[in-house]
Design a protein around this motif. Structure first.
Motif: not given
Length: 100
Positions: A7-18, A20-25, A27-33
């Motif tokens: 969903x390219x128009x969706x704005x995601x926060x790190x917490x929301x992605x965390x 959704x992905x059941x990951x760690x904050x 990890x998600x922050x590093x991937x986004x970077x």
């Protein structure tokens, strides 16, 4: 990447992605970077991330990855888990003679 791309128009926060992905904050922050450095995502505001390929070629490559994952998710996960190839082996392989 696939979650952001879905969903390219969706704005995601790190917490929301965390969540959704059941990951760690971290990890998600590093991937986004990393995705941002590669030109795949953009930060549109404080802690607001969205899918935003920097070129049509990157968008096409991401579509190919998504298609490959849909067809063979285990194989794609194995390739990701294997990590990058050893540069010394790649260099040595460049000099191998092949029998054609």
């Amino acid at each position: 990447m696939l979650v952001l791309r879905e969903d390219a128009a969706h704005l995601w926060s790190i917490a929301a992605l965390n969540s959704e992905l059941r990951a760690t904050v971290p990890l998600v922050a590093g991937l986004l970077s990393r995705f941002q450095r590669f030109g795949l995502v953009a930060e549109s505001g404080p802690d607001e991330w969205m899918w935003c390929p920097a070129s049509p070629e990157l968008a096409d490559t991401a579509a190919e990855v998504a298609e490959a994952y849909a067809l063979s998710p285990v194989r794609i996960i194995e390739l990701i888990a294997a990590g990058p190839a050893d540069p010394i082996i790649l260099f040595a392989d460049a000099f191998r003679l092949r029998k054609d």
